[in-house]
Design an enzyme around this catalytic site. Structure first.
Site, PDB file in Angstrom:
ATOM      1  CG  ASP A 112      -1.779   1.251   1.276  1.00 43.93           C
ATOM      2  OD1 ASP A 112      -2.646   1.408   0.408  1.00 43.93           O
ATOM      3  OD2 ASP A 112      -1.565   2.081   2.192  1.00 43.93           O
ATOM      4  CD  GLU A 198      -3.495   1.402  -3.095  1.00 46.35           C
ATOM      5  OE1 GLU A 198      -4.643   1.653  -2.677  1.00 46.35           O
ATOM      6  OE2 GLU A 198      -2.479   1.974  -2.693  1.00 46.35           O
ATOM      7  CG  ASP A 280      -1.066   3.547   5.702  1.00 46.48           C
ATOM      8  OD1 ASP A 280      -1.994   3.935   4.973  1.00 46.48           O
ATOM      9  OD2 ASP A 280      -0.272   4.323   6.264  1.00 46.48           O
TER      10      ASP A 280
END
Length: 292
Positions: A112, A198, A280
């Site tokens: 992340d 991502e 996170d």
């Protein structure tokens, strides 16, 4: 030198026509700027690389500051690129080498990306953001004001310009160092079968003027690029989670969604099961769950 110029010109036109066909801003090739002296040039021919020096045609042996940095054994040396940045000279070698790629076999890892913490891995590893640009901002502003007071073309103007370029280079080097640490950890060190990251809309994120400087400083695009090319060397597969996947708002334990979670909320509290976890860490676990 003539062969190098022709190759660079050919590459420039190939990129130009590729952008025209794809509908991008083509950017017609222009002459290389000589405003601040020599930027970079390539050297081919009878090149010899040793542990602490290189032999450049017509120049001879040049001592290197670092030892055993350039590859010289068991590789095919194509050419050297000599560059000048912030009044320092650098040399890089373009080589060909066969790499035996062995597919990685360790458990998948989710990564992340963030601003406060640059990267959080699903295995618990965290990489803090050094905020290098923020720390150097006051000095950069002072040097920029000093440069604006100098007479352009004068000796003091050149001295201040070098100071400013050196400070910018320092910021870039620190940023590059932490990005290489992250990308090497999630690919070469952990050797997971799959890395899930991502698919961030960085251009859209930059439109937020409150966060644009911080987002530019962390260089999400460069971090993704490093992870993707290093994964090819290590036999690691990279999976991209959709940019619309709300990894931070989903409970990694029960799957419930907290639609009221704000960007300022650093702890995720599940509205159904009450599970509390760092925001996170929760996002990284949700990312890796996509491939489990």
């Amino acid at each position: 030198a003539r062969g190098t110029c022709e190759r660079n010109l050919d590459t420039a036109y190939q990129n130009f026509f590729r952008r025209v066909k794809s509908g991008q801003n083509p950017g017609f090739p222009i002459f290389k700027s000589k405003k601040h002296g020599i930027g970079s040039f390539a050297v081919r021919g009878s090149i010899v690389v040793e542990s602490n020096r290189v032999k450049i045609p017509r120049i001879g042996w040049v001592k290197l500051k670092e030892r055993n940095y350039l590859p010289g054994e068991n590789v095919k040396l194509l050419y050297l690129t000599i560059s000048n940045r912030a009044n320092r000279w650098y040399v890089s070698a373009q080589v060909e080498k066969e790499i035996q790629i062995v597919p990685a076999s360790n458990p998948p890892v989710g990564v992340d990306f963030g601003i406060n913490t640059l990267a959080v891995c699903s295995d618990g590893k965290r990489f803090e953001n050094p905020h290098v640009l923020r720390l150097a901002e006051s000095r950069l502003k002072r040097l920029q004001r000093e440069l604006s007071r100098r007479t352009k073309g004068g000796s003091n103007y050149k001295k201040t310009r070098i100071k400013l370029a050196t400070q910018h280079a320092r910021v870039a080097d620190i940023r590059k160092h932490i990005l290489h640490n992250i990308s090497s950890y999630v690919t070469a060190k952990t050797k997971p079968r799959i890395v899930v990251i991502e698919d961030l809309n960085v251009r859209g994120m930059l439109s937020n003027h409150h966060l644009s400087q911080a987002i530019s400083d962390v260089s999400f695009g460069e971090l993704r690029r490093q992870i993707e090319y290093k994964s090819l060397w290590g036999g690691v597969e990279v999976k991209l989670a959709s940019r619309w996947y709300a990894s931070s708002k989903i409970c990694s334990r029960c799957g419930a969604i907290d639609r009221d979670l704000e960007l300022s909320d650093r702890v995720f509290v599940c509205p159904d099961c009450g599970y509390e976890i760092d925001r996170d860490d929760n996002a990284s676990r949700n990312l890796v769950s996509l491939v489990l």
